[in-house]
Design an enzyme around this catalytic site. Structure first.
Site, short mmCIF file in Angstrom:
data_model
loop_
_atom_site.label_atom_id
_atom_site.label_comp_id
_atom_site.label_asym_id
_atom_site.label_seq_id
_atom_site.Cartn_x
_atom_site.Cartn_y
_atom_site.Cartn_z
N HIS A 90 0.88 -1.23 0.00
CA HIS A 90 0.08 0.09 0.06
C HIS A 90 0.72 1.27 0.06
CE1 HIS A 90 0.64 0.95 4.35
NE2 HIS A 90 0.44 -0.38 4.57
N CYS A 124 3.02 -5.10 6.95
CA CYS A 124 2.52 -4.51 5.43
C CYS A 124 3.90 -3.96 4.87
CB CYS A 124 1.18 -3.80 5.23
SG CYS A 124 -0.13 -4.92 5.82
#
Length: 532
Positions: free
Chosen positions: A424, A443
């Site tokens: 992301h 992440c």
């Protein structure tokens, strides 16, 4: 005894011998097959294999096929150390001695099964690795593509033996390049390796003396500097230091500061350990990666799109912080879609571990997040008595709506998985300028997420940038499916090669490769020096 009587007696003995030979041969066959059956009984796959063959051998006969299989296996075992496999496990000389010593049918039957056992172990080790990854490092969630043992030996019997054994190691270009570099380093190690370490904490351009000479010689030995007689830290040495820094993923400034010097003084043996671990890791992922795939190397802090073995896009990344509960796991999955203007649904572990204590102290804490009930409806802060709950009983979730300040930035790339890991955007752009980028909750944050999206969309949109920007301009959350899902491989390589074959090394940020090397060493893998 009369002559006639003696002749009759001799004839009688000959008749007995002639009729005994088939019986003797049958007894030998029976002893061989019984030994095969007994030796294979503890291995279900081999027991079934030999039972289907009526316990006939594939290795120990005098026929040409058996000879070819034996020779091919012995040659492969002799070359096992070149693949970073333990020499003691695959001692071809010892195996030949045992074969010669097996003179009796029962001994030959036992050797028959022993050769099949060694063949199957070698096939597994060289094809999919010696270790079970999760047993060494629990956060390596990789599913190793183990082949069927029964299928392997069946296919071997029907194949050209030497060609079959050559086909077992990974066929990836990276494995071949790593092996080439390993063999080169083994020859160089026999000639002194990188030579003496540099006796200095740091050196800068303009310096001279014994430490500079040691630096010069070490850079030459590493292949980052052409041969030169200079004893001064001149432009040629500075350029060599820059090449070294680039190969190590360091800031490229041509100055041998403490960080660069510590890397320069790493021994060749340590570097070879990293290469052998990388080869083992290649075996764990020995399956098609996808003509187009995404390759995230955690130690290199990069995410790349690979098309037909060529990097067509690459960007810097931020990975999970070094705390044990934030480290990014290793696994492979398939990217199915992206979300433009995403909401951030805060993971439960962060809600109760980080935000609940803040809410208990101040009901208006983390005001950029909505508190939501089980149905996803926003709950007014005044209606939430956080002090009445524990981590286990807290009944609410938290969410951050789409905005440039959203923790996920303006786009996320999804490959749904049980670890809740994805790629992301991020509003924290300043982190990408650092050389060590381990700051996330696990992440992967991307430095160039829009360009990453354009590269993915180029396969399905005539104007990928225009398409993306139009969705972005609405400010509304928008899911975009990938017409052709893309495999994602999150890997951890402290040693890898450039397509030119040049070795690159990175720091063992999570200490995983050190654990893998220790486990390999316990299996008998060792660094070796080989005379050229």
């Amino acid at each position: 005894m009369p002559l006639v009587s003696r002749a009759a007696a001799v004839a009688g003995v000959l008749v007995v011998l002639l009729f005994s030979l088939p019986t003797l041969a049958q007894a030998q066959v029976t002893a061989f097959r019984q030994a095969v059956a007994e030796s294979a009984a503890r291995d279900a796959d081999l027991a079934a294999f030999y039972r289907a063959r009526d316990f006939q051998g594939i290795w120990t006969g005098s026929d040409n096929a058996a000879k070819q299989r034996r020779n091919a296996l012995l040659a492969a075992l002799a070359n096992a150390p070149a693949h970073g496999l333990p020499a003691s496990t695959y001692d071809a000389d010892q195996l030949m001695a045992e074969l010669r010593a097996a003179q009796e049918p029962a001994q030959q039957g036992q050797m028959e099964v022993r050769l099949s056992q060694i063949f199957l172990k070698y096939a597994r080790d060289v094809q999919t690795g010696i270790l079970t990854p999760a047993n060494v490092v629990p956060l390596i969630k990789r599913e190793v593509p183990l082949r069927s043992r029964a299928g392997t030996i069946d296919a071997f019997v029907r194949s050209n033996p030497a060609a079959f054994l050559r086909s077992l190691p990974p066929s990836s270009p990276e494995y071949a390049r790593l092996m080439t570099e390993k063999l080169r380093m083994e020859r160089q190690l026999a000639q002194g390796g990188y030579g003496p370490s540099v006796p200095a904490g740091s050196l800068a351009p303009g310096a001279s003396g014994a430490a500079v000479v040691a630096l010069r010689d070490r850079l030459i030995a590493m292949g980052h500097l052409e041969r030169t007689a200079t004893q001064t830290y001149d432009s040629s040495i500075q350029a060599g230091v820059q090449r070294f820094q680039q190969a190590m993923g360091l800031a490229v400034d041509g100055v041998t500061g403490e960080g660069t010097m510590s890397q320069i003084n790493v021994s060749m043996e340590r570097r070879m350990q990293s290469v052998i671990v990388a080869m083992e890791r290649e075996r764990w992922i020995n399956r098609p990666r996808g003509a187009r795939h995404i390759w995230v190397n955690l130690t290199d802090f990069t995410a790349a799109i690979i098309d037909n073995d060529r990097t067509t896009f690459s960007t810097r990344s931020v990975i999970g912080a070094q705390d044990m509960d934030r480290r990014t796991p290793e696994f492979s999955d398939v990217m199915e879609f992206m979300v433009i203007n995403p909401s951030w649904y805060v993971p439960r572990s962060i809600v109760v571990g980080e935000y609940l204590p803040q809410l208990q102290r101040n009901a208006n804490a983390v005001s950029h997040l909505d508190v939501t009930d089980r149905s996803g409806r926003v709950v007014p802060r005044g209606a939430v008595n956080a002090s009445a709950y524990t981590e286990r009983s807290f009944p609410y979730s938290m969410r951050q709506g789409p905005s440039p300040r959203n923790a996920l930035g303006l786009v996320k790339f999804m490959f749904p998985n049980q670890y809740n890991i994805y790629l992301h955007d991020t509003p924290a752009k300043n982190l990408f300028s650092r050389s060590v980028r381990a700051f996330s909750h696990g992440c992967i944050r991307l430095n160039d997420p829009f360009d990453f999206a354009y590269a993915l969309l180029a396969k399905q949109e005539s104007d990928p940038e225009g398409f993306f920007q139009a969705r972005l301009a609405t400010g509304a959350e928008s899911r975009v499916n990938l017409n052709e899902p893309v495999p994602v491989h999150i890997v951890y390589r402290t040693a890898f090669t450039h397509v030119t074959g040049k070795l690159q090394f990175r720091n063992d940020i999570y200490g995983r490769d050190a654990k893998i090397w220790d486990a390999l060493a316990r299996e008998g893998v060792a660094i070796r020096a080989v005379q050229g």
